[in-house]
Motif scaffolding. Sequence first.
Motif, PDB file in Angstrom:
ATOM      1  N   GLU A 128       0.826  -1.204   0.000  1.00  0.00           N
ATOM      2  CA  GLU A 128       0.000   0.000   0.000  1.00  0.00           C
ATOM      3  C   GLU A 128       0.867   1.264   0.000  1.00  0.00           C
ATOM      4  N   ASN A 129       0.224   2.369  -0.320  1.00  0.00           N
ATOM      5  CA  ASN A 129       0.874   3.665  -0.183  1.00  0.00           C
ATOM      6  C   ASN A 129       0.912   4.065   1.290  1.00  0.00           C
ATOM      7  N   ILE A 130       1.946   4.785   1.666  1.00  0.00           N
ATOM      8  CA  ILE A 130       2.176   5.149   3.063  1.00  0.00           C
ATOM      9  C   ILE A 130       2.144   6.665   3.220  1.00  0.00           C
ATOM     10  N   ASP A 131       1.339   7.136   4.148  1.00  0.00           N
ATOM     11  CA  ASP A 131       1.352   8.549   4.532  1.00  0.00           C
ATOM     12  C   ASP A 131       2.276   8.715   5.733  1.00  0.00           C
ATOM     13  N   ILE A 132       3.297   9.559   5.589  1.00  0.00           N
ATOM     14  CA  ILE A 132       4.277   9.756   6.653  1.00  0.00           C
ATOM     15  C   ILE A 132       3.712  10.739   7.672  1.00  0.00           C
ATOM     16  N   PRO A 133       3.634  10.360   8.943  1.00  0.00           N
ATOM     17  CA  PRO A 133       3.115  11.282   9.970  1.00  0.00           C
ATOM     18  C   PRO A 133       3.913  12.574  10.003  1.00  0.00           C
ATOM     19  N   PHE A 134       3.236  13.661  10.291  1.00  0.00           N
ATOM     20  CA  PHE A 134       3.809  15.002  10.397  1.00  0.00           C
ATOM     21  C   PHE A 134       4.204  15.568   9.025  1.00  0.00           C
ATOM     22  N   ILE A 135       4.954  14.787   8.240  1.00  0.00           N
ATOM     23  CA  ILE A 135       5.397  15.290   6.939  1.00  0.00           C
ATOM     24  C   ILE A 135       4.213  15.483   5.996  1.00  0.00           C
ATOM     25  N   LYS A 136       3.206  14.612   6.091  1.00  0.00           N
ATOM     26  CA  LYS A 136       2.062  14.707   5.180  1.00  0.00           C
ATOM     27  C   LYS A 136       1.284  16.005   5.357  1.00  0.00           C
ATOM     28  N   ASP A 137       1.417  16.635   6.529  1.00  0.00           N
ATOM     29  CA  ASP A 137       0.676  17.865   6.798  1.00  0.00           C
ATOM     30  C   ASP A 137       1.445  19.121   6.403  1.00  0.00           C
ATOM     31  N   ILE A 138       2.708  18.969   5.992  1.00  0.00           N
ATOM     32  CA  ILE A 138       3.508  20.119   5.593  1.00  0.00           C
ATOM     33  C   ILE A 138       3.177  20.490   4.151  1.00  0.00           C
ATOM     34  N   PRO A 139       2.829  21.727   3.888  1.00  0.00           N
ATOM     35  CA  PRO A 139       2.490  22.121   2.513  1.00  0.00           C
ATOM     36  C   PRO A 139       3.652  21.846   1.551  1.00  0.00           C
ATOM     37  N   VAL A 140       3.329  21.454   0.355  1.00  0.00           N
ATOM     38  CA  VAL A 140       4.257  21.160  -0.739  1.00  0.00           C
ATOM     39  C   VAL A 140       5.126  19.935  -0.419  1.00  0.00           C
ATOM     40  N   ILE A 141       5.885  19.996   0.673  1.00  0.00           N
ATOM     41  CA  ILE A 141       6.780  18.888   1.035  1.00  0.00           C
ATOM     42  C   ILE A 141       5.977  17.614   1.272  1.00  0.00           C
ATOM     43  N   GLY A 142       4.867  17.736   1.987  1.00  0.00           N
ATOM     44  CA  GLY A 142       4.030  16.575   2.245  1.00  0.00           C
ATOM     45  C   GLY A 142       3.451  15.994   0.971  1.00  0.00           C
ATOM     46  N   ALA A 143       3.075  16.861   0.038  1.00  0.00           N
ATOM     47  CA  ALA A 143       2.502  16.392  -1.223  1.00  0.00           C
ATOM     48  C   ALA A 143       3.540  15.701  -2.098  1.00  0.00           C
ATOM     49  N   ILE A 144       4.822  16.029  -1.902  1.00  0.00           N
ATOM     50  CA  ILE A 144       5.888  15.442  -2.714  1.00  0.00           C
ATOM     51  C   ILE A 144       6.404  14.148  -2.109  1.00  0.00           C
ATOM     52  N   PHE A 145       6.670  14.159  -0.814  1.00  0.00           N
ATOM     53  CA  PHE A 145       7.383  13.042  -0.195  1.00  0.00           C
ATOM     54  C   PHE A 145       6.486  12.065   0.562  1.00  0.00           C
ATOM     55  N   SER A 146       5.249  12.412   0.813  1.00  0.00           N
ATOM     56  CA  SER A 146       4.338  11.512   1.507  1.00  0.00           C
ATOM     57  C   SER A 146       3.358  10.890   0.519  1.00  0.00           C
ATOM     58  N   GLY A 147       2.835   9.710   0.876  1.00  0.00           N
ATOM     59  CA  GLY A 147       1.836   9.068   0.033  1.00  0.00           C
ATOM     60  C   GLY A 147       2.397   8.163  -1.034  1.00  0.00           C
ATOM     61  N   HIS A 148       3.695   7.885  -1.005  1.00  0.00           N
ATOM     62  CA  HIS A 148       4.291   6.977  -1.977  1.00  0.00           C
ATOM     63  C   HIS A 148       4.092   5.525  -1.538  1.00  0.00           C
ATOM     64  N   ASN A 149       4.302   4.633  -2.479  1.00  0.00           N
ATOM     65  CA  ASN A 149       4.232   3.213  -2.163  1.00  0.00           C
ATOM     66  C   ASN A 149       5.395   2.839  -1.247  1.00  0.00           C
ATOM     67  N   LEU A 150       5.191   1.817  -0.434  1.00  0.00           N
ATOM     68  CA  LEU A 150       6.227   1.380   0.495  1.00  0.00           C
ATOM     69  C   LEU A 150       7.507   0.987  -0.246  1.00  0.00           C
ATOM     70  N   PHE A 151       7.371   0.460  -1.457  1.00  0.00           N
ATOM     71  CA  PHE A 151       8.545   0.117  -2.252  1.00  0.00           C
ATOM     72  C   PHE A 151       9.456   1.335  -2.449  1.00  0.00           C
ATOM     73  N   THR A 152       8.867   2.502  -2.635  1.00  0.00           N
ATOM     74  CA  THR A 152       9.652   3.713  -2.863  1.00  0.00           C
ATOM     75  C   THR A 152      10.515   4.048  -1.659  1.00  0.00           C
ATOM     76  N   TYR A 153       9.950   3.969  -0.472  1.00  0.00           N
ATOM     77  CA  TYR A 153      10.719   4.265   0.734  1.00  0.00           C
ATOM     78  C   TYR A 153      11.785   3.192   0.984  1.00  0.00           C
ATOM     79  N   ILE A 154      11.478   1.957   0.610  1.00  0.00           N
ATOM     80  CA  ILE A 154      12.483   0.893   0.713  1.00  0.00           C
ATOM     81  C   ILE A 154      13.646   1.187  -0.235  1.00  0.00           C
ATOM     82  N   ALA A 155      13.341   1.680  -1.428  1.00  0.00           N
ATOM     83  CA  ALA A 155      14.397   2.000  -2.398  1.00  0.00           C
ATOM     84  C   ALA A 155      15.327   3.087  -1.870  1.00  0.00           C
ATOM     85  N   LEU A 156      14.745   4.123  -1.270  1.00  0.00           N
ATOM     86  CA  LEU A 156      15.569   5.201  -0.729  1.00  0.00           C
ATOM     87  C   LEU A 156      16.426   4.707   0.431  1.00  0.00           C
TER      88      LEU A 156
END
Length: 320
Positions: A128-156
């Motif tokens: 599933e896609n993951i919403d990162i706590p706190f970061i998801k509520d930050i304007p612009v940054i939350g829209a870019i870095f939060s809500g990606h699939n778990l595979f994406t965070y594993i890749a990073l």
Amino acid sequence: MADFITNFIYSLIRIATPIIFVALSSTISQQAGLLNMAAEAMMLTSALAGVMFSAICQNVWLGILGGMLASVALALFLCWASFVMKVDLYLMSISLNMALVGGTVFVVYLVTGTKNTTAGVVQSLALENIDIPFIKDIPVIGAIFSGHNLFTYIALAMTFVVWYLLFRTKLGLRIRASGQNPQAVESVGINPRKIYTLSFVLAAAIGSLGGMYLSMGYQTYFIRNITANRGFIGMAAATIADGMPVGSLIMSFVFGLAYAITNYLKPYIVDAYFMSALPFLLIIVFYFLMSAYRSQQEERRLKAARKRLDEEQMKRQAKT
């Protein structure tokens, strides 16, 4: 305009995810002195096997494990053929790439009766896609870095893992030593072929995640030639980065940028054949630019070295 930039960067990260996995996979094999030219075959194998195991077990993690084991099994077969039976490594890799393009279609046909996709027949699961706590509520940054699939965070995160493995562990030292001077490694009682095999196994395990992202993250089914040559793109990213993990990550985003630009140009370009070629044309342009930059940097280093040698020679002459 701000929304466009935000959505573009978000899609860039999503598109670059499978390339990151393959680039990191190629980084390990390149540090061992070998090119992982079978990355495309490993991705195709894991993408299909992951879907099949996930559907059979109805557990996404068992599906990922199954896909990873299938990719590792392919890598072990490649190593056995190359290091034991003395088959040329790169010809064997190319053969596996070509064989798996048709082989995966054949397996799909046996299971589903169609030659294109497992959709509608094989009920696979996906991460599933993951919403990162706190970061998801930050304007612009939350829209870019939060809500990606778990595979994406594993890749990073895998970028740091691969860097730590290569440069902070005994195994990493042996991998790099085998790539730089296998005779010296063999002189201290270490078999370089075992290190090569282990490197390919690790590369297959990491690269398999890139294949499974396409079939179990981005979507929930396997389609014909789902990798679309991303294995070769990832290998190119690692090669340009000289086999360095962070550099491979950066180059993966550069190549992902080519795909992202192509996606946003689709409404304006009608020719489907040109659209399919456009990402690779952009990658060629990026490659030439990077090569020109590196040549310029090398020329500057050579000039600086000559200048230092001239200064040292003038000092010696002044003393005499």
